[in-house]
Scaffold this motif. Structure first.
Motif, PDB file in Angstrom:
ATOM      1  N   UNK A 169      38.335 -92.531 -81.294  1.00 47.93           N
ATOM      2  CA  UNK A 169      39.470 -92.087 -82.099  1.00 47.93           C
ATOM      3  C   UNK A 169      40.701 -92.077 -81.207  1.00 47.93           C
ATOM      4  N   UNK A 170      41.764 -92.737 -81.655  1.00 46.62           N
ATOM      5  CA  UNK A 170      42.987 -92.843 -80.861  1.00 46.62           C
ATOM      6  C   UNK A 170      44.092 -92.014 -81.502  1.00 46.62           C
ATOM      7  N   UNK A 171      44.534 -90.969 -80.820  1.00 48.99           N
ATOM      8  CA  UNK A 171      45.655 -90.165 -81.295  1.00 48.99           C
ATOM      9  C   UNK A 171      45.225 -88.927 -82.055  1.00 48.99           C
ATOM     10  N   UNK A 172      45.995 -87.862 -81.895  1.00 50.46           N
ATOM     11  CA  UNK A 172      45.664 -86.585 -82.538  1.00 50.46           C
ATOM     12  C   UNK A 172      46.830 -85.988 -83.318  1.00 50.46           C
ATOM     13  N   UNK A 173      47.936 -86.722 -83.425  1.00 55.10           N
ATOM     14  CA  UNK A 173      49.073 -86.228 -84.202  1.00 55.10           C
ATOM     15  C   UNK A 173      48.714 -86.184 -85.690  1.00 55.10           C
ATOM     16  N   UNK A 174      49.499 -85.447 -86.493  1.00 51.00           N
ATOM     17  CA  UNK A 174      49.159 -85.293 -87.921  1.00 51.00           C
ATOM     18  C   UNK A 174      48.920 -86.602 -88.666  1.00 51.00           C
ATOM     19  N   UNK A 175      49.699 -87.647 -88.361  1.00 52.47           N
ATOM     20  CA  UNK A 175      49.528 -88.916 -89.079  1.00 52.47           C
ATOM     21  C   UNK A 175      48.221 -89.625 -88.729  1.00 52.47           C
ATOM     22  N   UNK A 176      47.577 -89.218 -87.637  1.00 48.31           N
ATOM     23  CA  UNK A 176      46.321 -89.868 -87.232  1.00 48.31           C
ATOM     24  C   UNK A 176      45.146 -89.445 -88.110  1.00 48.31           C
ATOM     25  N   UNK A 177      45.359 -88.417 -88.935  1.00 48.60           N
ATOM     26  CA  UNK A 177      44.374 -88.083 -89.971  1.00 48.60           C
ATOM     27  C   UNK A 177      43.033 -87.641 -89.393  1.00 48.60           C
ATOM     28  N   UNK A 178      43.089 -87.029 -88.236  1.00 47.59           N
ATOM     29  CA  UNK A 178      41.858 -86.752 -87.507  1.00 47.59           C
ATOM     30  C   UNK A 178      41.033 -85.639 -88.166  1.00 47.59           C
ATOM     31  N   UNK A 179      41.689 -84.755 -88.901  1.00 45.87           N
ATOM     32  CA  UNK A 179      40.956 -83.681 -89.570  1.00 45.87           C
ATOM     33  C   UNK A 179      40.045 -84.229 -90.665  1.00 45.87           C
TER      34      UNK A 179
END
Length: 331
Positions: A169-179
């Motif tokens: 998984x690349x990136x943890x900002x809100x737009x990365x949709x990680x949740x």
């Protein structure tokens, strides 16, 4: 005599490297074709004081030089002159916040710079369409030049792992949709490698869903390359991207990709990745299960991805920029 190109960079911070990596690679390819100069700004941020001090620090070495503002500091166009190129990487991440902030950012990051520069480059047709809505008067100045895949990324086959795949998984900002991604992976036997600083809420979700993971933050690019090589699958179901570099980086290494069926991600991946609705948790989950359980599908996506990467080879991107520089000289 070689044409002089002065590349203007934001102040470099350890957590932000993408623009520097991108144009560093382009400069390396251009060094025999143009005379390259680099200016890194002294201050970071977007306050009026920072903007003023950075603008006052600009010095033009030659009246014939072309100034290329590489991103994030668009306001420098106010002093670089008509022989300038501005690269805009995305719109959505800038035009957010309260009304007053949006007006301020639109003025200094888009409207005024668009008046002063000769050319504006954007990194996808999706971003171009967005930008034309923000500065319609400058639409004829806007040209698409895709991001190049890094030349250090080369095909590196890996034995398939369907028992406990390593998902990157690349990136943890809100737009990365990680949740939503974490929720989709709940109950799936896998190991996660996460690049980016995790928030408290994200850490709680990892614990809630009992996901095994390793996180990496502020690491050199060589470590990111190794993370691609070590993974079995790249999951990049963002809700917004100006381009989507992880798509082509993963494909260059030879890994299957799951990404979103919207915006620039769909444009960059086309039919060479497994496309999902990023707002649909079950769809993301089904994509992971389908790929990890099907070696034939993995091989097909890897093969198509390697073909797709050819559109983003750095030699082609460099030629695109050289054409733009010639247009600026002849304007």
């Amino acid at each position: 005599m070689l044409q002089q190109i002065n590349y203007i960079f934001r102040k470099r911070l350890p957590q932000y490297n993408s623009i520097e990596e991108l144009f560093g690679a382009i400069q390396a390819k251009l060094k025999d074709k143009v005379e390259i100069d680099t200016q890194e700004l002294k201050l970071s941020g977007g306050s009026p004081v920072v903007i003023l001090k950075n603008i006052l620090s600009f010095r033009k070495k030659s009246p014939s030089q072309i100034n290329h503002i590489t991103g994030d500091v668009n306001y420098m166009a106010l002093v670089t002159g008509k022989k300038s190129v501005l690269t805009i990487h995305d719109i959505g991440s800038i035009l957010k916040g309260n009304t007053l902030k949006r007006i301020y950012l639109k003025l200094f990051w888009f409207t005024l710079p668009a008046i002063f520069v000769n050319k504006i480059t954007v990194i996808s047709e999706f971003t171009k369409a967005e930008l034309c809505k923000v500065i319609p008067f400058a639409s004829k100045k806007i040209e698409v030049v895709y991001n190049p895949v890094h030349s250090e990324l080369s095909y590196c086959p890996k034995e398939k792992n369907s028992v406990c795949p390593n998902i990157l998984l690349i990136g943890t900002k809100p737009n990365k949709n990680i949740e939503r991604t974490f929720e989709a992976l709940s109950g799936i036997t896998c190991k996660l490698t996460i690049i980016g600083k995790l928030t408290e809420n994200q850490l709680k979700l990892l614990e809630l869903y009992k996901l095994e993971y390793k996180s990496m933050f502020q690491v050199p690019y060589v470590d990111i390359i190794q993370a691609y090589k070590n993974c079995d699958l790249v999951l990049f179901a963002s809700t917004y991207e100006g381009f989507g570099m992880p798509i082509i980086e993963a494909q260059a290494i030879g890994r299957p990709v799951i990404t979103s069926n919207i915006g620039a991600m769909k444009e960059v991946a086309k039919d060479t990745a497994y496309l999902v609705n990023p707002y649909n948790v079950e769809e993301i989950r089904e994509a992971v299960l389908s790929i990890t359980s099907n070696v034939e599908m993995q091989n097909k996506l890897i093969s198509k991805g390697r073909i797709n990467v050819e559109r983003f080879r750095i030699d082609k991107i460099v030629e695109d920029y050289l054409t733009i520089y010639k247009d600026v000289i002849n304007a």
